[in-house]
Design a protein around this motif. Structure first.
Motif, PDB file in Angstrom:
ATOM      1  N   ARG A 163      41.639   2.940   3.853  1.00 56.31           N
ATOM      2  CA  ARG A 163      41.205   1.426   3.853  1.00 56.31           C
ATOM      3  C   ARG A 163      40.052   1.174   2.526  1.00 56.31           C
ATOM      4  NH1 ARG A 163      44.347   0.834   8.821  1.00 56.31           N
ATOM      5  NH2 ARG A 163      42.354   0.117   9.694  1.00 56.31           N
ATOM      6  N   LYS A 164      38.666   1.683   3.285  1.00 53.61           N
ATOM      7  CA  LYS A 164      38.027   1.692   2.482  1.00 53.61           C
ATOM      8  C   LYS A 164      37.985   2.316   1.112  1.00 53.61           C
ATOM      9  CE  LYS A 164      32.932   1.907   3.111  1.00 53.61           C
ATOM     10  NZ  LYS A 164      31.864   2.021   3.627  1.00 53.61           N
ATOM     11  N   GLN A 165      38.278   3.524   1.303  1.00 57.22           N
ATOM     12  CA  GLN A 165      38.210   4.623   0.339  1.00 57.22           C
ATOM     13  C   GLN A 165      39.556   3.805  -0.973  1.00 57.22           C
ATOM     14  OE1 GLN A 165      39.184   8.818   1.029  1.00 57.22           O
ATOM     15  NE2 GLN A 165      37.100   9.311   2.041  1.00 57.22           N
ATOM     16  N   LEU A 166      40.560   3.351  -0.245  1.00 55.21           N
ATOM     17  CA  LEU A 166      41.375   2.998  -1.055  1.00 55.21           C
ATOM     18  C   LEU A 166      40.854   1.328  -1.837  1.00 55.21           C
ATOM     19  CD1 LEU A 166      44.647   2.313  -2.849  1.00 55.21           C
ATOM     20  CD2 LEU A 166      45.227   1.458  -0.835  1.00 55.21           C
ATOM     21  N   SER A 167      40.359   0.953  -1.301  1.00 60.82           N
ATOM     22  CA  SER A 167      39.378  -0.495  -1.762  1.00 60.82           C
ATOM     23  C   SER A 167      38.115  -0.217  -3.059  1.00 60.82           C
ATOM     24  CB  SER A 167      38.736  -1.312  -0.677  1.00 60.82           C
ATOM     25  OG  SER A 167      38.177  -2.176  -0.949  1.00 60.82           O
ATOM     26  N   LEU A 168      37.097   1.475  -2.154  1.00 66.98           N
ATOM     27  CA  LEU A 168      36.353   1.293  -3.162  1.00 66.98           C
ATOM     28  C   LEU A 168      36.879   2.533  -4.269  1.00 66.98           C
ATOM     29  CD1 LEU A 168      33.618   3.394  -0.739  1.00 66.98           C
ATOM     30  CD2 LEU A 168      33.718   1.066  -2.182  1.00 66.98           C
ATOM     31  N   LEU A 169      38.255   2.986  -4.525  1.00 71.21           N
ATOM     32  CA  LEU A 169      38.727   3.530  -5.512  1.00 71.21           C
ATOM     33  C   LEU A 169      39.521   2.918  -6.544  1.00 71.21           C
ATOM     34  CD1 LEU A 169      39.809   5.898  -6.598  1.00 71.21           C
ATOM     35  CD2 LEU A 169      42.068   5.649  -5.349  1.00 71.21           C
ATOM     36  N   LEU A 170      39.806   1.192  -5.970  1.00 74.94           N
ATOM     37  CA  LEU A 170      40.919   0.474  -6.986  1.00 74.94           C
ATOM     38  C   LEU A 170      39.233  -0.565  -7.516  1.00 74.94           C
ATOM     39  CD1 LEU A 170      43.486  -0.591  -4.289  1.00 74.94           C
ATOM     40  CD2 LEU A 170      43.944   0.055  -6.563  1.00 74.94           C
ATOM     41  N   ALA A 171      38.557  -0.368  -6.530  1.00 67.17           N
ATOM     42  CA  ALA A 171      36.892  -1.071  -7.304  1.00 67.17           C
ATOM     43  C   ALA A 171      36.622  -0.388  -8.397  1.00 67.17           C
ATOM     44  CB  ALA A 171      36.128  -1.794  -6.014  1.00 67.17           C
ATOM     45  N   LYS A 172      36.558   0.646  -8.257  1.00 66.44           N
ATOM     46  CA  LYS A 172      36.011   2.009  -9.637  1.00 66.44           C
ATOM     47  C   LYS A 172      34.681   2.255  -9.082  1.00 66.44           C
ATOM     48  CE  LYS A 172      39.127   1.122 -13.385  1.00 66.44           C
ATOM     49  NZ  LYS A 172      39.888   1.844 -13.491  1.00 66.44           N
ATOM     50  N   LYS A 173      34.221   2.209  -7.237  1.00 68.04           N
ATOM     51  CA  LYS A 173      33.143   2.683  -7.352  1.00 68.04           C
ATOM     52  C   LYS A 173      33.426   4.202  -6.739  1.00 68.04           C
ATOM     53  CE  LYS A 173      31.513  -2.256  -5.739  1.00 68.04           C
ATOM     54  NZ  LYS A 173      31.768  -2.964  -4.583  1.00 68.04           N
ATOM     55  N   ILE A 174      33.758   4.753  -6.560  1.00 68.27           N
ATOM     56  CA  ILE A 174      33.944   6.248  -6.010  1.00 68.27           C
ATOM     57  C   ILE A 174      35.075   6.480  -7.223  1.00 68.27           C
ATOM     58  CG2 ILE A 174      33.622   5.577  -3.491  1.00 68.27           C
ATOM     59  CD1 ILE A 174      36.314   6.724  -2.976  1.00 68.27           C
ATOM     60  N   LYS A 175      35.384   7.784  -7.457  1.00 67.60           N
ATOM     61  CA  LYS A 175      36.219   8.731  -8.414  1.00 67.60           C
ATOM     62  C   LYS A 175      37.490   8.730  -7.357  1.00 67.60           C
ATOM     63  CE  LYS A 175      32.661   9.975 -12.041  1.00 67.60           C
ATOM     64  NZ  LYS A 175      31.630  10.781 -12.008  1.00 67.60           N
ATOM     65  N   PRO A 176      38.443   9.550  -7.466  1.00 70.48           N
ATOM     66  CA  PRO A 176      39.282   9.647  -7.069  1.00 70.48           C
ATOM     67  C   PRO A 176      39.435  10.741  -6.683  1.00 70.48           C
ATOM     68  CG  PRO A 176      40.304   8.963  -9.700  1.00 70.48           C
ATOM     69  CD  PRO A 176      39.034   8.881  -9.399  1.00 70.48           C
ATOM     70  N   GLU A 177      38.751  12.321  -6.927  1.00 72.76           N
ATOM     71  CA  GLU A 177      38.806  13.167  -6.145  1.00 72.76           C
ATOM     72  C   GLU A 177      37.711  12.487  -4.852  1.00 72.76           C
ATOM     73  OE1 GLU A 177      35.460  12.901  -9.866  1.00 72.76           O
ATOM     74  OE2 GLU A 177      37.845  12.663  -9.036  1.00 72.76           O
ATOM     75  N   GLU A 178      36.785  11.892  -4.921  1.00 76.25           N
ATOM     76  CA  GLU A 178      36.177  11.357  -3.960  1.00 76.25           C
ATOM     77  C   GLU A 178      36.312  10.742  -2.612  1.00 76.25           C
ATOM     78  OE1 GLU A 178      32.013   9.860  -5.352  1.00 76.25           O
ATOM     79  OE2 GLU A 178      32.904   9.668  -6.740  1.00 76.25           O
ATOM     80  N   ALA A 179      38.036  10.739  -2.938  1.00 71.29           N
ATOM     81  CA  ALA A 179      38.680   9.499  -2.466  1.00 71.29           C
ATOM     82  C   ALA A 179      39.515  10.652  -1.106  1.00 71.29           C
ATOM     83  CB  ALA A 179      39.386   8.714  -2.196  1.00 71.29           C
ATOM     84  N   THR A 180      39.009  11.813   0.092  1.00 70.36           N
ATOM     85  CA  THR A 180      39.418  12.850   0.654  1.00 70.36           C
ATOM     86  C   THR A 180      40.321  12.194   1.493  1.00 70.36           C
ATOM     87  OG1 THR A 180      37.952  12.725   1.963  1.00 70.36           O
ATOM     88  CG2 THR A 180      37.175  13.861   0.157  1.00 70.36           C
ATOM     89  N   GLU A 181      40.567  11.381   2.124  1.00 65.92           N
ATOM     90  CA  GLU A 181      40.862  11.034   2.937  1.00 65.92           C
ATOM     91  C   GLU A 181      42.286  10.385   2.730  1.00 65.92           C
ATOM     92  OE1 GLU A 181      41.360  10.911   6.444  1.00 65.92           O
ATOM     93  OE2 GLU A 181      39.639  12.310   6.327  1.00 65.92           O
ATOM     94  N   LEU A 182      42.220   9.964   1.379  1.00 67.24           N
ATOM     95  CA  LEU A 182      43.699   9.609   0.591  1.00 67.24           C
ATOM     96  C   LEU A 182      43.961  10.599   0.037  1.00 67.24           C
ATOM     97  CD1 LEU A 182      41.891   6.390  -1.275  1.00 67.24           C
ATOM     98  CD2 LEU A 182      43.980   6.197   0.635  1.00 67.24           C
ATOM     99  N   LYS A 183      43.238  10.891  -0.652  1.00 64.38           N
ATOM    100  CA  LYS A 183      43.968  12.959  -0.638  1.00 64.38           C
ATOM    101  C   LYS A 183      44.351  13.524  -0.172  1.00 64.38           C
ATOM    102  CE  LYS A 183      41.549  15.134  -4.111  1.00 64.38           C
ATOM    103  NZ  LYS A 183      39.834  15.789  -4.397  1.00 64.38           N
ATOM    104  N   ALA A 184      44.546  13.638   1.227  1.00 63.27           N
ATOM    105  CA  ALA A 184      44.891  14.236   1.950  1.00 63.27           C
ATOM    106  C   ALA A 184      46.249  13.201   2.700  1.00 63.27           C
ATOM    107  CB  ALA A 184      43.881  13.890   3.126  1.00 63.27           C
ATOM    108  N   LEU A 185      46.774  12.613   2.148  1.00 63.51           N
ATOM    109  CA  LEU A 185      47.684  11.802   2.753  1.00 63.51           C
ATOM    110  C   LEU A 185      49.002  12.630   1.865  1.00 63.51           C
ATOM    111  CD1 LEU A 185      46.852   7.833   3.101  1.00 63.51           C
ATOM    112  CD2 LEU A 185      47.767   9.546   4.961  1.00 63.51           C
ATOM    113  N   PHE A 186      48.871  12.819   0.564  1.00 60.89           N
ATOM    114  CA  PHE A 186      49.490  13.597  -0.578  1.00 60.89           C
ATOM    115  C   PHE A 186      50.116  14.604  -0.646  1.00 60.89           C
ATOM    116  CE2 PHE A 186      47.842   8.685  -1.416  1.00 60.89           C
ATOM    117  CZ  PHE A 186      49.240   8.211  -1.190  1.00 60.89           C
ATOM    118  N   GLN A 187      48.752  16.107   0.007  1.00 59.22           N
ATOM    119  CA  GLN A 187      48.959  17.505   0.266  1.00 59.22           C
ATOM    120  C   GLN A 187      49.754  17.870   0.839  1.00 59.22           C
ATOM    121  OE1 GLN A 187      44.618  18.019  -0.787  1.00 59.22           O
ATOM    122  NE2 GLN A 187      44.721  17.295  -2.766  1.00 59.22           N
TER     123      GLN A 187
END
Length: 169
Positions: free
Chosen positions: A145-169
């Motif tokens: 949830r934190k990574q998604l929030s940071l990603l939507l706020a453009k405070k991190i890059k998509p490749e930095e959202a490792t926990e979110l990426k793991a859901l789709f791999q």
């Protein structure tokens, strides 16, 4: 800093829904419930951090059931994850049937708080050590949830959202 458990932050607030807290069809105003949840969550965050805490965000609120006038409402809050200076607080809202006394889950919410010093600057908080299966699930979900929030706020890059990426791999 020594880790704390969610049970150490557990906060339970129980109250009655009064006429001034209801809409024209006799159900509790959503804003009234949000205020009750904010109070319970802030106490939980303060218990965990032993610091002044401020509400940083209301991440999620689900109004699943109407809460009628006269209901006994219980808000139960626990810290679900601690980060550097922020804490995610997960809340379950229960209503008690007036006649049977049976409790049922009405709503849930997730708020984020930040621990601050007297000048309002963020300060570190203790880590959280979940103990139960539910606490572990909420702990793991908090990072996503934190990574998604940071990603939507453009405070991190998509490749930095490792926990979110793991859901789709």
């Amino acid at each position: 800093m020594e880790a704390k458990t969610p049970s150490e932050s557990r906060t339970v607030i129980t109250d009655l829904v009064l006429p001034s807290e209801t809409n024209p069809i006799g159900n509790m105003f959503g804003g009234e419930l949000l205020a009750r949840m904010d109070r319970a969550a802030s106490i939980a965050a303060r218990r965990h951090s032993r610091r002044i805490v401020v509400t940083a965000s209301v991440n999620h609120v689900a109004f699943n059931k109407m809460i009628p006038l006269g209901s006994v409402v219980t808000v139960e809050a626990h810290v679900s994850r601690a980060f550097k200076s922020s804490m995610e607080v997960y809340m379950d809202v229960w209503i008690e049937d007036r006649e049977s006394g049976i409790k049922s889950k009405a709503n849930e919410a997730i708020y984020t708080f930040v621990a601050v010093d007297e000048m309002g600057s963020p300060v570190p908080v203790p880590p959280l050590a979940p103990e139960t299966k539910l606490e572990q699930e909420r702990f793991e979900g908090a990072l996503r949830r934190k990574q998604l929030s940071l990603l939507l706020a453009k405070k991190i890059k998509p490749e930095e959202a490792t926990e979110l990426k793991a859901l789709f791999q």
